[in-house]
Design an enzyme around this catalytic site. Sequence first.
Site, short mmCIF file in Angstrom:
data_model
loop_
_atom_site.label_atom_id
_atom_site.label_comp_id
_atom_site.label_asym_id
_atom_site.label_seq_id
_atom_site.Cartn_x
_atom_site.Cartn_y
_atom_site.Cartn_z
N SER A 107 55.16 -13.37 -40.91
CA SER A 107 55.44 -12.99 -39.53
C SER A 107 56.29 -11.71 -39.44
O SER A 107 55.85 -10.65 -39.84
CB SER A 107 56.10 -14.17 -38.82
OG SER A 107 56.09 -13.99 -37.42
N ASP A 118 52.56 1.23 -44.41
CA ASP A 118 51.64 2.12 -43.71
C ASP A 118 52.19 3.54 -43.59
O ASP A 118 51.43 4.52 -43.60
CB ASP A 118 51.34 1.58 -42.31
CG ASP A 118 50.34 0.43 -42.35
OD1 ASP A 118 49.87 0.08 -43.45
OD2 ASP A 118 50.03 -0.12 -41.27
N LYS A 149 50.57 -14.17 -41.36
CA LYS A 149 50.77 -14.68 -40.00
C LYS A 149 50.89 -13.49 -39.05
O LYS A 149 51.91 -12.82 -39.01
CB LYS A 149 52.02 -15.55 -39.90
CG LYS A 149 52.28 -16.07 -38.48
CD LYS A 149 53.57 -16.89 -38.41
CE LYS A 149 53.81 -17.43 -37.00
NZ LYS A 149 54.08 -16.35 -36.01
#
Length: 535
Positions: free
Chosen positions: A302, A313, A327
């Site tokens: 999460s 990224d 999640k």
Amino acid sequence: MSSRARRTLLSLIVFFTACGVAGMFISQKVGAQSSTDESAFRDSLKKFTDVYQVVADNYAEPLTGDKPDDVIYDGAIPSMLHTLDPHSNFYDPKSYAKMREDQHGRYFGVGMTIQQQNNKIIVVYPSEGTPAFKAGIRPGDLIVSVDGKPTEGLDTSAVADLLKGPKGTHVHLTVTREGAASPLTFDLVRDDISHPSIDLKYEIRPGVLYIHITQFQETTGREFSDAIDQAGDIKGLLLDLRGNPGGLLTEAVSVCDKLLNKGQLIVSQRGRAYPEQSYRAQHGNGGHVFPVVVLVNHGTASAAEIVSGALQDHDRAIISGEITFGKGLVQTVYPLSDNTGLALTTYHYYTPSGRLIQRNYNGVSLYDYYYNHGQPQNNKDREVKLTDSGRTVYGGGGITPDDDITTPKANHFQELLAAHNVFFNYTKHYFINHTVDKNFQVDDAVMTDFKQFLTAQNISYTDQDLNGVDDWLKTNIKAYLFGTQFGETQRLRIEADWDPMIAKALTYMPQAEALEQTALKDAAAKQTAQNSPTE
């Protein structure tokens, strides 16, 4: 039907009505609600209440005591929510209060973690600086009574409630301690107890800061910012998110904000009822950059995946360890009547490259989803995205690390010692006749005493068993002894200094520095291109 059953049924109707009204409101916002939908909802609610009425009137045993609540809180509502997805959840009054306490990261009490063992309440450890710690309560102490009320037969939640209370009030504890001739009594004054989400932070290598975040709660962003600022001139950061189940999205954003450049995208939320919402770094790192390695495992989930995904990224960190939980569903918590709450999935979250991290849960049992997820079968079935510098990353099944580090698998002997809680229990035995100082080392005399303890506990072993995990044994013996003598932080630090996954992750720091330099050059090139005049 008993009055308790009627009250529970009324609460259930209120719950379903709240859900129905919320659903109608959401659907109306997107133009999808009709009078037929509303009528169908009310028909379904009547069918359920009819079923409950038959059960309450005709079940072989009367629904008395806690049974009405159990039927609803542990049966009907969770089952309904789990047909939607694995993460929508219902909180009964106790779990809702605990969830809110965890989010706040503080409460009024005496400051110790307790556990139920063999129908008795045992102190796992007192938190440093708290009334319990200052009074000399130790790990392994058995709590016999609280304010004269015996604790035998009570669960940890009930005893914890007895220990909590208004700040400045007194609570009297009676404990028994192994080796003590008689029970010990303590008069503790309740205080404001903080429960930091960062349980360990220190310079693990010259210039390299190690931070372990247990979860994301209301204080996490501030804790992380303080840890970075107080460390001074950092040459590298190892951010340990292993076992972090997530928590508050805003705090994950705050952690990323401290590491990324101002304006960089951190995460996007997309849901059925509301416009897409994006979170960006509002303040940024102010040019204070250093190599970052993030350590993750299957239990990283999460909000912890939001941090990992954003840093990966933007080529801001090397992600090491195991593929994360996967999640990517965001829950909004709705307070309900009777101090209950509903955590309902309202959004999916996406990393800056557009990855949905949520793992597929269709046709998967709840048990397998949580405990047997393992690795995805192959990456060719997963969505492919690119980082800022063009590195390939994958979505749809957790965060895939840049460098794999597998969690060491315990052998049979290690599992045996863990099952018997050996190191915790040996510590109680050792302190009957010994003490330790900061220069303590596990020498031959300590190992001889430890072997005798194993024999006394009827734990069989061979010299081969011991020699095969010698470093592990000595680390755990020292860690637990130091935890009792000097506090839980010392135990965690000794374990971190030995941890082979941490040691391996630290070897990726030069790789992280090269990645950071590449990212800086790319950013500078883009800025130059933007500032160049065009014809």
